[in-house]
Write a protein that holds these residues in place. Structure first.
Motif, PDB file in Angstrom:
ATOM      1  N   LYS A  22       0.835  -1.216   0.000  1.00 53.95           N
ATOM      2  CA  LYS A  22       0.000   0.000   0.000  1.00 53.95           C
ATOM      3  C   LYS A  22       0.866   1.260   0.000  1.00 53.95           C
ATOM      4  O   LYS A  22       0.520   2.257  -0.650  1.00 53.95           O
ATOM      5  CB  LYS A  22      -0.965  -0.014   1.183  1.00 53.95           C
ATOM      6  CG  LYS A  22      -2.030  -1.104   1.036  1.00 53.95           C
ATOM      7  CD  LYS A  22      -3.105  -1.027   2.089  1.00 53.95           C
ATOM      8  CE  LYS A  22      -4.071  -2.223   1.991  1.00 53.95           C
ATOM      9  NZ  LYS A  22      -4.805  -2.268   0.691  1.00 53.95           N
ATOM     10  N   ALA A  23       1.994   1.222   0.700  1.00 51.92           N
ATOM     11  CA  ALA A  23       2.906   2.381   0.713  1.00 51.92           C
ATOM     12  C   ALA A  23       3.508   2.597  -0.679  1.00 51.92           C
ATOM     13  O   ALA A  23       3.594   3.742  -1.157  1.00 51.92           O
ATOM     14  CB  ALA A  23       4.008   2.168   1.754  1.00 51.92           C
ATOM     15  N   GLU A  26       0.938   4.169  -2.880  1.00 51.05           N
ATOM     16  CA  GLU A  26       0.807   5.612  -2.623  1.00 51.05           C
ATOM     17  C   GLU A  26       1.889   6.378  -3.379  1.00 51.05           C
ATOM     18  O   GLU A  26       1.618   7.421  -3.982  1.00 51.05           O
ATOM     19  CB  GLU A  26       0.965   5.915  -1.123  1.00 51.05           C
ATOM     20  CG  GLU A  26      -0.261   5.647  -0.296  1.00 51.05           C
ATOM     21  CD  GLU A  26      -1.488   6.401  -0.790  1.00 51.05           C
ATOM     22  OE1 GLU A  26      -2.474   5.709  -1.146  1.00 51.05           O
ATOM     23  OE2 GLU A  26      -1.463   7.640  -0.831  1.00 51.05           O
ATOM     24  N   ILE A  27       3.095   5.851  -3.333  1.00 54.49           N
ATOM     25  CA  ILE A  27       4.210   6.479  -4.052  1.00 54.49           C
ATOM     26  C   ILE A  27       3.931   6.457  -5.557  1.00 54.49           C
ATOM     27  O   ILE A  27       4.157   7.449  -6.257  1.00 54.49           O
ATOM     28  CB  ILE A  27       5.537   5.772  -3.694  1.00 54.49           C
ATOM     29  CG1 ILE A  27       5.908   6.089  -2.232  1.00 54.49           C
ATOM     30  CG2 ILE A  27       6.657   6.178  -4.659  1.00 54.49           C
ATOM     31  CD1 ILE A  27       7.109   5.324  -1.699  1.00 54.49           C
ATOM     32  N   LYS A  29       1.236   6.650  -7.138  1.00 53.14           N
ATOM     33  CA  LYS A  29       0.257   7.678  -7.546  1.00 53.14           C
ATOM     34  C   LYS A  29       0.938   9.014  -7.818  1.00 53.14           C
ATOM     35  O   LYS A  29       0.407   9.840  -8.562  1.00 53.14           O
ATOM     36  CB  LYS A  29      -0.791   7.881  -6.440  1.00 53.14           C
ATOM     37  CG  LYS A  29      -1.703   6.685  -6.237  1.00 53.14           C
ATOM     38  CD  LYS A  29      -2.650   6.956  -5.064  1.00 53.14           C
ATOM     39  CE  LYS A  29      -3.410   5.685  -4.683  1.00 53.14           C
ATOM     40  NZ  LYS A  29      -4.121   5.832  -3.401  1.00 53.14           N
ATOM     41  N   ALA A  43       6.614  11.014   1.180  1.00 54.61           N
ATOM     42  CA  ALA A  43       5.211  10.587   1.118  1.00 54.61           C
ATOM     43  C   ALA A  43       5.077   9.145   1.609  1.00 54.61           C
ATOM     44  O   ALA A  43       4.135   8.803   2.331  1.00 54.61           O
ATOM     45  CB  ALA A  43       4.693  10.720  -0.313  1.00 54.61           C
ATOM     46  N   GLY A  44       6.037   8.306   1.226  1.00 49.56           N
ATOM     47  CA  GLY A  44       6.016   6.912   1.671  1.00 49.56           C
ATOM     48  C   GLY A  44       6.178   6.807   3.175  1.00 49.56           C
ATOM     49  O   GLY A  44       5.444   6.073   3.851  1.00 49.56           O
ATOM     50  N   PHE A  47       3.002   7.880   4.985  1.00 53.01           N
ATOM     51  CA  PHE A  47       1.969   6.838   4.873  1.00 53.01           C
ATOM     52  C   PHE A  47       2.230   5.707   5.876  1.00 53.01           C
ATOM     53  O   PHE A  47       1.322   5.234   6.555  1.00 53.01           O
ATOM     54  CB  PHE A  47       1.938   6.300   3.433  1.00 53.01           C
ATOM     55  CG  PHE A  47       0.863   5.284   3.207  1.00 53.01           C
ATOM     56  CD1 PHE A  47      -0.428   5.668   2.856  1.00 53.01           C
ATOM     57  CD2 PHE A  47       1.123   3.924   3.365  1.00 53.01           C
ATOM     58  CE1 PHE A  47      -1.433   4.731   2.670  1.00 53.01           C
ATOM     59  CE2 PHE A  47       0.122   2.978   3.183  1.00 53.01           C
ATOM     60  CZ  PHE A  47      -1.158   3.384   2.835  1.00 53.01           C
ATOM     61  N   HIS A  51       0.004   4.715   9.431  1.00 48.58           N
ATOM     62  CA  HIS A  51      -0.606   3.396   9.596  1.00 48.58           C
ATOM     63  C   HIS A  51       0.013   2.615  10.754  1.00 48.58           C
ATOM     64  O   HIS A  51       0.009   1.372  10.757  1.00 48.58           O
ATOM     65  CB  HIS A  51      -0.551   2.616   8.276  1.00 48.58           C
ATOM     66  CG  HIS A  51      -1.506   3.168   7.265  1.00 48.58           C
ATOM     67  ND1 HIS A  51      -1.242   4.312   6.556  1.00 48.58           N
ATOM     68  CD2 HIS A  51      -2.752   2.776   6.900  1.00 48.58           C
ATOM     69  CE1 HIS A  51      -2.272   4.588   5.777  1.00 48.58           C
ATOM     70  NE2 HIS A  51      -3.204   3.676   5.967  1.00 48.58           N
ATOM     71  N   ASP A 251      -2.474  -3.460  -5.129  1.00 45.52           N
ATOM     72  CA  ASP A 251      -2.704  -2.010  -5.059  1.00 45.52           C
ATOM     73  C   ASP A 251      -1.720  -1.257  -5.952  1.00 45.52           C
ATOM     74  O   ASP A 251      -2.061  -0.235  -6.555  1.00 45.52           O
ATOM     75  CB  ASP A 251      -2.548  -1.519  -3.614  1.00 45.52           C
ATOM     76  CG  ASP A 251      -3.593  -2.133  -2.704  1.00 45.52           C
ATOM     77  OD1 ASP A 251      -4.787  -1.971  -2.978  1.00 45.52           O
ATOM     78  OD2 ASP A 251      -3.206  -2.800  -1.719  1.00 45.52           O
ATOM     79  N   ALA A 255      -2.635   1.262  -9.069  1.00 44.94           N
ATOM     80  CA  ALA A 255      -2.105   2.635  -9.122  1.00 44.94           C
ATOM     81  C   ALA A 255      -1.301   2.848 -10.407  1.00 44.94           C
ATOM     82  O   ALA A 255      -1.377   3.923 -11.030  1.00 44.94           O
ATOM     83  CB  ALA A 255      -1.232   2.900  -7.900  1.00 44.94           C
ATOM     84  N   ASN A 259      -2.365   5.662 -13.203  1.00 43.31           N
ATOM     85  CA  ASN A 259      -1.510   6.842 -13.341  1.00 43.31           C
ATOM     86  C   ASN A 259      -1.096   6.981 -14.803  1.00 43.31           C
ATOM     87  O   ASN A 259      -0.311   6.175 -15.308  1.00 43.31           O
ATOM     88  CB  ASN A 259      -0.279   6.693 -12.442  1.00 43.31           C
ATOM     89  CG  ASN A 259       0.627   7.910 -12.491  1.00 43.31           C
ATOM     90  OD1 ASN A 259       0.536   8.713 -13.432  1.00 43.31           O
ATOM     91  ND2 ASN A 259       1.501   8.054 -11.511  1.00 43.31           N
TER      92      ASN A 259
END
Ligand code: MF3
Ligand code: CO
Length: 267
Positions: A22-23, A26-27, A29, A43-44, A47, A51, A251, A255, A259
Protein backbone atom coordinates in the motif's frame (compact mmCIF):
# COMPACT_ATOMS: atom_id res chain seq x y z
CA UNK A 1 19.97 -19.73 12.29
CA UNK A 2 16.53 -19.96 10.75
CA UNK A 3 13.51 -18.63 12.68
CA UNK A 4 10.41 -20.55 11.67
CA UNK A 5 7.18 -18.59 12.08
CA UNK A 6 4.00 -19.76 13.75
CA UNK A 7 0.62 -19.29 12.07
CA UNK A 8 -0.13 -16.19 14.17
CA UNK A 9 3.29 -14.72 13.40
CA UNK A 10 2.70 -15.34 9.70
CA UNK A 11 -0.55 -13.38 9.93
CA UNK A 12 1.28 -10.46 11.57
CA UNK A 13 3.91 -10.61 8.83
CA UNK A 14 1.16 -10.57 6.22
CA UNK A 15 -0.12 -7.29 7.73
CA UNK A 16 3.36 -5.74 7.54
CA UNK A 17 3.94 -7.00 4.02
CA UNK A 18 0.51 -5.80 2.81
CA UNK A 19 1.21 -2.37 4.24
CA UNK A 20 4.41 -2.20 2.18
CA UNK A 21 2.37 -2.77 -0.99
CA UNK A 22 0.00 0.00 0.00
CA UNK A 23 2.91 2.38 0.71
CA UNK A 24 4.48 1.66 -2.68
CA UNK A 25 1.05 2.19 -4.31
CA UNK A 26 0.81 5.61 -2.62
CA UNK A 27 4.21 6.48 -4.05
CA UNK A 28 3.13 5.18 -7.49
CA UNK A 29 0.26 7.68 -7.55
CA UNK A 30 2.77 10.55 -7.28
CA UNK A 31 5.30 9.45 -9.90
CA UNK A 32 5.49 11.81 -12.88
CA UNK A 33 8.14 13.81 -14.72
CA UNK A 34 9.33 16.71 -12.52
CA UNK A 35 8.69 15.07 -9.15
CA UNK A 36 11.77 14.49 -6.98
CA UNK A 37 12.57 11.10 -5.52
CA UNK A 38 13.01 12.86 -2.16
CA UNK A 39 9.35 13.86 -2.26
CA UNK A 40 8.32 10.27 -3.01
CA UNK A 41 10.32 9.01 -0.04
CA UNK A 42 8.69 11.52 2.33
CA UNK A 43 5.21 10.59 1.12
CA UNK A 44 6.02 6.91 1.67
CA UNK A 45 7.34 7.53 5.17
CA UNK A 46 4.29 9.59 6.12
CA UNK A 47 1.97 6.84 4.87
CA UNK A 48 3.84 4.20 6.87
CA UNK A 49 3.76 6.24 10.09
CA UNK A 50 0.07 7.13 9.58
CA UNK A 51 -0.61 3.40 9.60
CA UNK A 52 1.03 2.74 12.95
CA UNK A 53 4.23 1.33 11.53
CA UNK A 54 7.81 2.45 11.13
CA UNK A 55 10.03 2.30 8.05
CA UNK A 56 12.37 -0.70 8.37
CA UNK A 57 15.19 0.77 6.33
CA UNK A 58 15.54 4.13 8.09
CA UNK A 59 18.70 3.99 10.23
CA UNK A 60 19.26 0.33 9.33
CA UNK A 61 23.07 0.11 9.30
CA UNK A 62 22.97 3.89 8.89
CA UNK A 63 20.70 3.99 5.83
CA UNK A 64 19.17 7.51 6.05
CA UNK A 65 15.77 7.17 4.32
CA UNK A 66 12.49 5.24 4.50
CA UNK A 67 12.63 4.03 0.89
CA UNK A 68 15.35 3.00 -1.51
CA UNK A 69 14.62 4.72 -4.81
CA UNK A 70 16.86 3.60 -7.64
CA UNK A 71 16.60 5.35 -11.00
CA UNK A 72 17.86 3.90 -14.32
CA UNK A 73 21.43 2.56 -13.84
CA UNK A 74 20.94 2.50 -10.05
CA UNK A 75 20.23 -1.15 -9.23
CA UNK A 76 19.20 -0.90 -5.56
CA UNK A 77 19.75 1.17 -2.38
CA UNK A 78 19.42 4.47 -4.28
CA UNK A 79 19.19 7.55 -2.07
CA UNK A 80 16.04 9.61 -2.55
CA UNK A 81 17.22 13.12 -3.48
CA UNK A 82 16.32 16.43 -5.09
CA UNK A 83 16.67 15.20 -8.66
CA UNK A 84 13.53 15.36 -10.76
CA UNK A 85 12.26 12.31 -12.63
CA UNK A 86 12.02 12.66 -16.38
CA UNK A 87 10.15 11.00 -19.21
CA UNK A 88 11.74 7.64 -20.07
CA UNK A 89 13.24 6.97 -16.62
CA UNK A 90 12.67 3.71 -14.80
CA UNK A 91 12.46 3.84 -11.04
CA UNK A 92 12.63 1.04 -8.54
CA UNK A 93 10.91 1.69 -5.22
CA UNK A 94 11.92 -0.62 -2.35
CA UNK A 95 10.12 -0.28 0.98
CA UNK A 96 10.19 -2.13 4.29
CA UNK A 97 7.87 -1.66 7.24
CA UNK A 98 8.05 -2.80 10.84
CA UNK A 99 4.75 -3.33 12.63
CA UNK A 100 3.67 -5.56 15.52
CA UNK A 101 7.24 -6.81 15.86
CA UNK A 102 7.67 -8.01 12.27
CA UNK A 103 9.11 -6.67 9.04
CA UNK A 104 7.62 -6.78 5.55
CA UNK A 105 9.76 -6.04 2.47
CA UNK A 106 8.75 -5.49 -1.15
CA UNK A 107 9.89 -3.61 -4.24
CA UNK A 108 8.52 -2.67 -7.67
CA UNK A 109 9.94 -0.97 -10.76
CA UNK A 110 7.94 1.69 -12.64
CA UNK A 111 8.42 3.24 -16.08
CA UNK A 112 7.94 7.02 -16.29
CA UNK A 113 6.41 7.51 -19.72
CA UNK A 114 7.94 5.29 -22.38
CA UNK A 115 11.47 3.98 -21.74
CA UNK A 116 11.40 1.92 -24.98
CA UNK A 117 10.51 -1.69 -25.75
CA UNK A 118 13.83 -3.18 -24.64
CA UNK A 119 13.51 -1.68 -21.16
CA UNK A 120 9.83 -2.63 -20.84
CA UNK A 121 10.89 -6.17 -21.73
CA UNK A 122 13.53 -6.13 -18.99
CA UNK A 123 10.89 -5.05 -16.48
CA UNK A 124 8.46 -7.74 -17.61
CA UNK A 125 11.07 -10.50 -17.52
CA UNK A 126 12.37 -9.41 -14.10
CA UNK A 127 8.86 -9.44 -12.64
CA UNK A 128 8.15 -12.82 -14.23
CA UNK A 129 11.42 -14.20 -12.85
CA UNK A 130 10.24 -13.28 -9.33
CA UNK A 131 7.18 -15.48 -9.87
CA UNK A 132 9.36 -18.29 -11.29
CA UNK A 133 11.24 -18.14 -7.98
CA UNK A 134 8.02 -18.06 -5.96
CA UNK A 135 6.77 -21.21 -7.73
CA UNK A 136 9.77 -23.07 -6.34
CA UNK A 137 9.27 -21.72 -2.81
CA UNK A 138 7.61 -24.80 -1.29
CA UNK A 139 8.64 -27.11 1.51
CA UNK A 140 10.98 -29.87 0.40
CA UNK A 141 12.59 -27.76 -2.32
CA UNK A 142 15.98 -26.15 -1.80
CA UNK A 143 16.92 -22.48 -1.91
CA UNK A 144 19.02 -23.24 -5.02
CA UNK A 145 15.82 -24.23 -6.85
CA UNK A 146 14.61 -20.63 -6.46
CA UNK A 147 18.02 -19.24 -7.44
CA UNK A 148 18.29 -21.43 -10.52
CA UNK A 149 14.75 -20.64 -11.71
CA UNK A 150 15.42 -16.89 -11.60
CA UNK A 151 18.87 -17.03 -13.18
CA UNK A 152 17.88 -19.47 -15.89
CA UNK A 153 14.89 -17.38 -16.94
CA UNK A 154 16.76 -14.04 -17.04
CA UNK A 155 20.13 -15.17 -18.39
CA UNK A 156 19.40 -18.23 -20.51
CA UNK A 157 15.95 -17.53 -21.91
CA UNK A 158 16.73 -13.82 -22.12
CA UNK A 159 20.22 -12.36 -22.23
CA UNK A 160 19.94 -10.09 -19.24
CA UNK A 161 22.52 -9.79 -16.42
CA UNK A 162 21.59 -11.11 -12.97
CA UNK A 163 23.35 -9.20 -10.18
CA UNK A 164 25.49 -11.44 -7.96
CA UNK A 165 26.58 -9.07 -5.19
CA UNK A 166 23.14 -8.68 -3.57
CA UNK A 167 20.72 -11.41 -2.61
CA UNK A 168 17.28 -12.07 -1.15
CA UNK A 169 17.02 -13.04 2.51
CA UNK A 170 15.01 -14.47 5.35
CA UNK A 171 13.07 -11.90 7.38
CA UNK A 172 10.83 -11.70 10.43
CA UNK A 173 11.67 -9.97 13.70
CA UNK A 174 14.80 -8.86 11.86
CA UNK A 175 14.90 -7.31 8.40
CA UNK A 176 17.65 -9.69 7.36
CA UNK A 177 17.63 -13.26 8.67
CA UNK A 178 19.02 -16.51 7.33
CA UNK A 179 18.98 -17.91 4.75
CA UNK A 180 20.44 -15.86 1.93
CA UNK A 181 18.44 -16.28 -1.28
CA UNK A 182 20.72 -15.64 -4.27
CA UNK A 183 19.23 -14.96 -7.68
CA UNK A 184 21.74 -17.33 -9.27
CA UNK A 185 22.77 -20.87 -8.41
CA UNK A 186 22.39 -24.58 -8.96
CA UNK A 187 19.18 -26.57 -8.87
CA UNK A 188 19.03 -28.89 -5.84
CA UNK A 189 21.70 -26.96 -3.93
CA UNK A 190 21.46 -25.05 -0.65
CA UNK A 191 19.20 -25.28 2.36
CA UNK A 192 16.07 -27.44 2.28
CA UNK A 193 13.03 -25.23 2.84
CA UNK A 194 10.39 -26.00 5.45
CA UNK A 195 6.94 -24.67 6.32
CA UNK A 196 7.02 -21.45 8.30
CA UNK A 197 10.19 -20.09 6.69
CA UNK A 198 9.66 -16.54 5.45
CA UNK A 199 11.95 -15.14 2.77
CA UNK A 200 12.21 -12.05 0.60
CA UNK A 201 12.86 -12.97 -3.02
CA UNK A 202 14.26 -10.02 -4.96
CA UNK A 203 15.74 -10.44 -8.43
CA UNK A 204 17.89 -7.49 -9.52
CA UNK A 205 18.34 -7.75 -13.27
CA UNK A 206 20.40 -5.59 -15.63
CA UNK A 207 19.71 -4.82 -19.27
CA UNK A 208 23.44 -5.21 -19.99
CA UNK A 209 26.29 -6.67 -17.97
CA UNK A 210 25.70 -8.21 -14.53
CA UNK A 211 28.58 -6.28 -12.91
CA UNK A 212 27.92 -3.41 -10.53
CA UNK A 213 29.82 -0.75 -8.58
CA UNK A 214 29.13 1.30 -5.44
CA UNK A 215 28.51 5.02 -5.79
CA UNK A 216 30.45 7.53 -3.63
CA UNK A 217 27.52 7.75 -1.20
CA UNK A 218 28.52 4.26 -0.04
CA UNK A 219 25.04 2.81 -0.71
CA UNK A 220 23.79 3.23 -4.26
CA UNK A 221 24.61 0.20 -6.37
CA UNK A 222 24.96 0.99 -10.09
CA UNK A 223 25.49 -1.05 -13.23
CA UNK A 224 29.07 -1.07 -14.57
CA UNK A 225 27.97 -0.34 -18.12
CA UNK A 226 25.51 2.40 -17.13
CA UNK A 227 22.54 0.53 -18.64
CA UNK A 228 19.29 0.31 -16.67
CA UNK A 229 18.35 -2.27 -14.04
CA UNK A 230 15.02 -3.58 -12.72
CA UNK A 231 14.08 -4.92 -9.26
CA UNK A 232 10.94 -6.60 -7.93
CA UNK A 233 10.56 -8.14 -4.48
CA UNK A 234 7.96 -10.11 -2.54
CA UNK A 235 7.86 -11.40 1.03
CA UNK A 236 6.99 -15.10 0.75
CA UNK A 237 6.11 -17.77 3.31
CA UNK A 238 7.09 -21.36 2.57
CA UNK A 239 4.19 -23.80 2.79
CA UNK A 240 3.35 -27.27 1.49
CA UNK A 241 2.54 -27.44 -2.21
CA UNK A 242 2.21 -23.72 -2.78
CA UNK A 243 4.03 -20.61 -1.57
CA UNK A 244 2.05 -18.04 0.39
CA UNK A 245 2.95 -14.59 -0.97
CA UNK A 246 2.53 -12.28 2.04
CA UNK A 247 3.12 -9.01 0.18
CA UNK A 248 0.93 -7.95 -2.72
CA UNK A 249 1.32 -6.00 -5.95
CA UNK A 250 -2.46 -5.61 -6.27
CA UNK A 251 -2.70 -2.01 -5.06
CA UNK A 252 0.54 -1.12 -6.84
CA UNK A 253 -0.67 -2.46 -10.18
CA UNK A 254 -3.99 -0.61 -9.85
CA UNK A 255 -2.11 2.64 -9.12
CA UNK A 256 0.26 1.93 -12.02
CA UNK A 257 -2.60 1.44 -14.47
CA UNK A 258 -4.50 4.49 -13.21
CA UNK A 259 -1.51 6.84 -13.34
CA UNK A 260 -1.34 8.13 -16.95
CA UNK A 261 2.33 9.07 -16.44
CA UNK A 262 3.31 5.40 -15.98
CA UNK A 263 3.69 2.82 -18.74
CA UNK A 264 2.04 -0.48 -18.03
CA UNK A 265 1.83 -1.55 -21.66
CA UNK A 266 4.02 -4.56 -20.96
CA UNK A 267 1.20 -6.68 -19.56
N1 MF3 B 1 15.10 -4.79 0.14
C1 MF3 B 1 16.44 -4.43 0.48
C2 MF3 B 1 17.06 -5.50 1.31
O1 MF3 B 1 16.35 -6.26 1.87
C3 MF3 B 1 16.51 -3.11 1.11
C4 MF3 B 1 17.39 -2.90 2.27
S1 MF3 B 1 17.88 -1.29 2.27
C5 MF3 B 1 18.57 -0.94 3.75
O2 MF3 B 1 18.25 -5.63 1.39
F1 MF3 B 1 18.77 0.29 3.79
F2 MF3 B 1 17.74 -1.28 4.69
F3 MF3 B 1 19.66 -1.64 3.88
CO1 CO C 1 14.86 -7.17 0.77
Amino acid sequence: MIYYKTQSEIELMRQSARLVGKAIAEIAKLIKPGVTTGKLDLAGEEFIRDHGASPSFKNYKGYPYAACISVNDAVVHGFPNGNELKEGDIISVDVGVFKNGFHGDSAYTFAVGDPGDEVLKLMKVTKESLYKGIEKSVSGNRVGDISFAIQHYCEKEYKFGVVRELVGHGLGKHLHEDPQVPNYGRRGSGLKMKEGMVIAIEPMVNLGVKEVWYDDDGWTVRTKDGKVSAHYEHTVCIQKGRADVLSSFEDIEIAEKQNPELSSNYY
